[in-house]
Structures are given as C-alpha cells and as structure tokens.
Design a protein around this motif. Structure first.
Motif, mmCIF file in Angstrom:
data_model
loop_
_atom_site.group_PDB
_atom_site.id
_atom_site.type_symbol
_atom_site.label_atom_id
_atom_site.label_comp_id
_atom_site.label_asym_id
_atom_site.label_seq_id
_atom_site.Cartn_x
_atom_site.Cartn_y
_atom_site.Cartn_z
ATOM 1 N N VAL A 102 55.687 8.346 54.948
ATOM 2 C CA VAL A 102 55.434 8.846 53.595
ATOM 3 C C VAL A 102 56.716 8.792 52.773
ATOM 4 C CG1 VAL A 102 54.855 10.903 52.255
ATOM 5 C CG2 VAL A 102 53.462 10.268 54.223
ATOM 6 N N GLN A 103 57.854 9.109 53.416
ATOM 7 C CA GLN A 103 59.134 8.979 52.722
ATOM 8 C C GLN A 103 59.366 7.546 52.258
ATOM 9 O OE1 GLN A 103 62.004 10.598 55.590
ATOM 10 N NE2 GLN A 103 62.537 12.161 54.074
ATOM 11 N N LEU A 104 59.120 6.598 53.150
ATOM 12 C CA LEU A 104 59.282 5.183 52.800
ATOM 13 C C LEU A 104 58.295 4.781 51.701
ATOM 14 C CD1 LEU A 104 59.689 3.604 56.365
ATOM 15 C CD2 LEU A 104 61.479 4.245 54.748
ATOM 16 N N GLY A 105 57.077 5.330 51.779
ATOM 17 C CA GLY A 105 56.085 5.046 50.743
ATOM 18 C C GLY A 105 56.517 5.574 49.384
ATOM 19 N N VAL A 106 57.110 6.770 49.376
ATOM 20 C CA VAL A 106 57.604 7.357 48.125
ATOM 21 C C VAL A 106 58.725 6.502 47.543
ATOM 22 C CG1 VAL A 106 58.864 9.315 47.158
ATOM 23 C CG2 VAL A 106 56.919 9.712 48.671
ATOM 24 N N ILE A 107 59.659 6.076 48.395
ATOM 25 C CA ILE A 107 60.771 5.239 47.925
ATOM 26 C C ILE A 107 60.243 3.905 47.378
ATOM 27 C CG2 ILE A 107 62.856 3.987 48.620
ATOM 28 C CD1 ILE A 107 63.291 6.180 50.736
ATOM 29 N N GLY A 108 59.338 3.282 48.146
ATOM 30 C CA GLY A 108 58.755 2.024 47.696
ATOM 31 C C GLY A 108 58.007 2.178 46.387
ATOM 32 N N ALA A 109 57.263 3.272 46.243
ATOM 33 C CA ALA A 109 56.500 3.515 45.012
ATOM 34 C C ALA A 109 57.435 3.724 43.822
ATOM 35 C CB ALA A 109 55.591 4.726 45.195
ATOM 36 N N ILE A 110 58.534 4.441 44.043
ATOM 37 C CA ILE A 110 59.502 4.678 42.960
ATOM 38 C C ILE A 110 60.125 3.356 42.509
ATOM 39 C CG2 ILE A 110 61.738 5.719 42.407
ATOM 40 C CD1 ILE A 110 60.917 8.099 44.163
ATOM 41 N N VAL A 111 60.491 2.513 43.475
ATOM 42 C CA VAL A 111 61.052 1.199 43.137
ATOM 43 C C VAL A 111 60.038 0.381 42.339
ATOM 44 C CG1 VAL A 111 61.902 -0.997 44.073
ATOM 45 C CG2 VAL A 111 62.606 1.161 45.118
ATOM 46 N N ALA A 112 58.781 0.413 42.774
ATOM 47 C CA ALA A 112 57.727 -0.331 42.078
ATOM 48 C C ALA A 112 57.530 0.199 40.659
ATOM 49 C CB ALA A 112 56.417 -0.235 42.862
ATOM 50 N N GLY B 96 50.713 6.850 31.853
ATOM 51 C CA GLY B 96 51.150 7.843 32.840
ATOM 52 C C GLY B 96 50.172 7.972 33.990
ATOM 53 N N SER B 97 48.879 7.900 33.680
ATOM 54 C CA SER B 97 47.856 7.972 34.731
ATOM 55 C C SER B 97 47.976 6.793 35.692
ATOM 56 C CB SER B 97 46.462 7.996 34.106
ATOM 57 O OG SER B 97 46.298 9.130 33.282
ATOM 58 N N LEU B 98 48.252 5.605 35.136
ATOM 59 C CA LEU B 98 48.431 4.421 35.983
ATOM 60 C C LEU B 98 49.638 4.593 36.895
ATOM 61 C CD1 LEU B 98 47.753 1.515 36.815
ATOM 62 C CD2 LEU B 98 49.194 0.741 34.913
ATOM 63 N N PHE B 99 50.748 5.076 36.351
ATOM 64 C CA PHE B 99 51.960 5.261 37.147
ATOM 65 C C PHE B 99 51.727 6.293 38.253
ATOM 66 C CE2 PHE B 99 55.848 3.315 35.100
ATOM 67 C CZ PHE B 99 55.128 2.419 34.331
ATOM 68 N N VAL B 100 51.060 7.389 37.903
ATOM 69 C CA VAL B 100 50.767 8.423 38.914
ATOM 70 C C VAL B 100 49.832 7.858 39.973
ATOM 71 C CG1 VAL B 100 49.631 10.646 39.300
ATOM 72 C CG2 VAL B 100 51.158 10.360 37.357
ATOM 73 N N GLY B 101 48.844 7.062 39.533
ATOM 74 C CA GLY B 101 47.905 6.460 40.478
ATOM 75 C C GLY B 101 48.591 5.524 41.459
ATOM 76 N N ILE B 102 49.525 4.694 40.961
ATOM 77 C CA ILE B 102 50.269 3.773 41.833
ATOM 78 C C ILE B 102 51.126 4.564 42.820
ATOM 79 C CG2 ILE B 102 52.117 2.048 41.880
ATOM 80 C CD1 ILE B 102 49.443 0.926 41.021
ATOM 81 N N PHE B 103 51.754 5.628 42.351
ATOM 82 C CA PHE B 103 52.587 6.462 43.226
ATOM 83 C C PHE B 103 51.740 7.094 44.333
ATOM 84 C CE2 PHE B 103 54.425 10.548 44.407
ATOM 85 C CZ PHE B 103 55.728 10.191 44.730
ATOM 86 N N LEU B 104 50.618 7.700 43.942
ATOM 87 C CA LEU B 104 49.759 8.348 44.935
ATOM 88 C C LEU B 104 49.150 7.330 45.891
ATOM 89 C CD1 LEU B 104 47.910 10.998 42.725
ATOM 90 C CD2 LEU B 104 49.833 11.352 44.283
ATOM 91 N N LEU B 105 48.852 6.137 45.387
ATOM 92 C CA LEU B 105 48.296 5.088 46.242
ATOM 93 C C LEU B 105 49.294 4.689 47.319
ATOM 94 C CD1 LEU B 105 45.906 3.149 46.723
ATOM 95 C CD2 LEU B 105 47.058 1.513 45.236
ATOM 96 N N GLY B 106 50.576 4.558 46.928
ATOM 97 C CA GLY B 106 51.609 4.225 47.909
ATOM 98 C C GLY B 106 51.727 5.277 48.995
ATOM 99 N N VAL B 107 51.696 6.541 48.597
ATOM 100 C CA VAL B 107 51.792 7.640 49.563
ATOM 101 C C VAL B 107 50.551 7.686 50.455
ATOM 102 C CG1 VAL B 107 51.909 10.151 49.815
ATOM 103 C CG2 VAL B 107 53.293 9.001 48.068
ATOM 104 N N LEU B 108 49.376 7.543 49.832
ATOM 105 C CA LEU B 108 48.120 7.650 50.575
ATOM 106 C C LEU B 108 47.972 6.528 51.606
ATOM 107 C CD1 LEU B 108 45.433 9.179 50.843
ATOM 108 C CD2 LEU B 108 44.468 7.613 49.144
ATOM 109 N N ILE B 109 48.285 5.297 51.202
ATOM 110 C CA ILE B 109 48.133 4.164 52.122
ATOM 111 C C ILE B 109 49.078 4.303 53.307
ATOM 112 C CG2 ILE B 109 48.400 1.669 52.379
ATOM 113 C CD1 ILE B 109 47.513 1.342 49.514
ATOM 114 N N THR B 110 50.328 4.680 53.045
ATOM 115 C CA THR B 110 51.291 4.821 54.143
ATOM 116 C C THR B 110 50.886 5.961 55.082
ATOM 117 O OG1 THR B 110 52.671 6.195 52.666
ATOM 118 C CG2 THR B 110 53.266 3.863 52.887
#
Length: 292
Positions: free
Chosen positions: A219-229, A257-271
């Motif tokens: 999840v940490q890696l997913g958060v970092i990857g999502a932030i970079v994206a 903002g909804s799109l950005f939050v969605g991409i962030f949550l998607l990265g966390v959820l998938i990982t």
C-alpha cells in the motif's frame, strides 16, 4: 562477507520496490490521462460543434430596424450561443485579407451582402434543428438566403458518436490492463519473499500476522506510485490548459479533483487486493510447491 551479502540483498530489495513503484505510476498515469480524455470528451466535441456557423444573408433593401430586431431575436433564442452582424464592407475586407487581392477593382462594386452569423449551442447542432431554424426564418422577406455546412454537421455528429463509443471501450479495456499489470508487479514482489512467508508460517505465525507487513508495504508503494502519477497528470493538465484555454479543462475543479482522488484510491485498492491475494496463495502452498 555477510555485510557484502546484506548490501546486495538491500540493493535487490530497493530495485524491486522501485520497479513496482514505476509500474504502478506509469499505469495509473496513462489511466488518469485516459480519464481526463473521457471526462472532457463531450467538452471537446461541443467546442468543435459550436464552431459551426449559420449565415443569414440580408437583402440590401432590409431596414436597419428589421435587422436589429432579427439580431436581438436570434441572440435571445434558446439555440443561440452568440451572433455577429457582418456588413458587406467587413465581408469585403475579410475576403481581401484571405485572397490577398481586392476583387472590387475588377467588378467595380461590392457584390457581397450584409449578413448575420449565428453560432449555435452544441446540443442544437443537428440537421433537424438547423432545418427547423431555416424554415422558421425563411418567411421573412428581407432575408435573401440561409446557409450552413450540412455535410459537415452530419459528419461531425457521426464521428462524435463513433469516437465516444471507442473511447469508452478503450477505457474499459485499459482499466482491466491496468489492474492486471499492477497485480503482476505485486505478485512478483511477493513471489521473491515466498520462502520468508513459509518460514514465518512454520514457526507458528498466523496468516494475518504474516500478511500484514506485506500489505502495508505494498500500500505504501501504491501510494507513492499514485502520487507520482498524479504529479504527471497535473503537469499534463496544466500544459493542455495553456495550449487549449478555450476548452477550460480546469474550470471544473470538483470533476478534476474527483478524478485525481479516484486514481489515488484505485492505486491503493489494487495494490491492497493484489497483495492480499498473492500472500494468501503462497500461504496455502505446500513447502515443496514453492520451487515451482
């Protein structure tokens, strides 16, 4: 010797984490860019539709009162986005600028007509609506002709429907690919630690206890990857807005903002889901199956 081996293992671990972060960031970045396209597809299509102009040519005998009244009526019509009166003198200047020649030197007079250009709202740019507008105005005696590009309108509407269908289809396919790629990266990272997982299980650790640090790290890696994206998406969105300000890509902060939050949550959820499934798989394997 031990110190050298530890450094090697540490570098290998960092490389593994780095590859996972890069994979997640790239996939989420591309998915986010596609999301921007989907969200702004209608806006882009509407922008091009609203470039279609209906030109109403007026008789030279038309009274100024009639012209002003017509222009005001058109400006207040529900289908009208904007109107512009173009005198025959302005039309001559525009033609002269386009051709580079003064045609009045050859004909000796200005054969052009006064006109009103009507730009329609995107939802009304259909052949049926344009035909209705033409029929409505055709009974006015001081109107000489009404023209618009009928073939362009039909072609534009057909292409918008096709593009919308393919964009939605590609979005669904790419979302599935994104999930599979991130899942694959996470599974490879967990696979490299399968012996550690089995060792912890053999000494009595529970599945939840073993799984927790793997899920947390992923999840940490997913958060970092999502932030970079998201940073990459922000840069792309900024430059697109500079290049195409008429599209007003960032004028709806809630949607963006909804799109950005969605991409962030998607990265966390998938990982999180991928790590849970991967660790569960190796926890259920027998020791001799770890080598295959």
């Amino acid at each position: 010797m031990s110190s050298s081996f530890d450094r090697y293992q540490k570098r290998k671990l960092i490389t593994s984490y780095f590859s996972v972060v890069v994979s997640i960031a790239l996939v989420l970045f591309l998915l986010g860019c596609l999301g921007l396209l989907v969200l702004n597809a209608k806006k882009v299509a509407d922008h091009f539709r609203e470039q279609v102009v209906v030109t109403i040519y007026l008789n030279d005998s038309a009274k100024q009162v009639e012209v002003d009244q017509l222009e005001n009526t058109l400006a207040m019509a529900e289908y009208s986005k904007s109107t512009e009166y173009v005198s025959k003198e302005q039309a001559a200047e525009l033609m002269k600028a386009e051709t580079g020649e003064d045609f009045m030197d050859f004909v000796g007079y200005n054969p052009l007509q006064n006109s009103i250009d009507v730009y329609l709202k995107a939802d009304y740019v259909t052949n049926e609506t344009l035909d209705g507008i033409t029929e409505e105005l055709a009974n006015k005696k001081f109107i000489e002709d009404i023209t618009y590009d009928n073939d362009l309108v039909e072609l534009m509407n057909n292409n918008v429907k096709k593009i919308t269908f393919w964009v939605l289809l590609l979005s669904a396919i790419f979302t599935l690919i994104a999930v599979l790629l991130i899942n694959s990266s996470i599974r490879l990272a967990v696979y490299s630690k399968r012996f550690i997982i089995k060792t912890m299980q053999m000494v009595g650790a529970t599945k939840t206890f073993i799984r927790r640090p793997f899920v947390f790290k992923s999840v940490q890696l997913g958060v970092i990857g999502a932030i970079v994206a998201l940073i990459g998406m922000g840069i792309v969105l900024y430059y697109l807005d500079l290049m195409f300000p008429e599209l007003e890509l960032i004028q709806n902060p809630i949607l963006v903002g909804s799109l950005f939050v969605g991409i962030f949550l998607l990265g966390v959820l998938i990982t999180w889901i991928s790590t849970f499934i991967a660790t569960q798989r190796f926890l259920n394997l027998k020791t001799d199956q770890l080598y295959y």
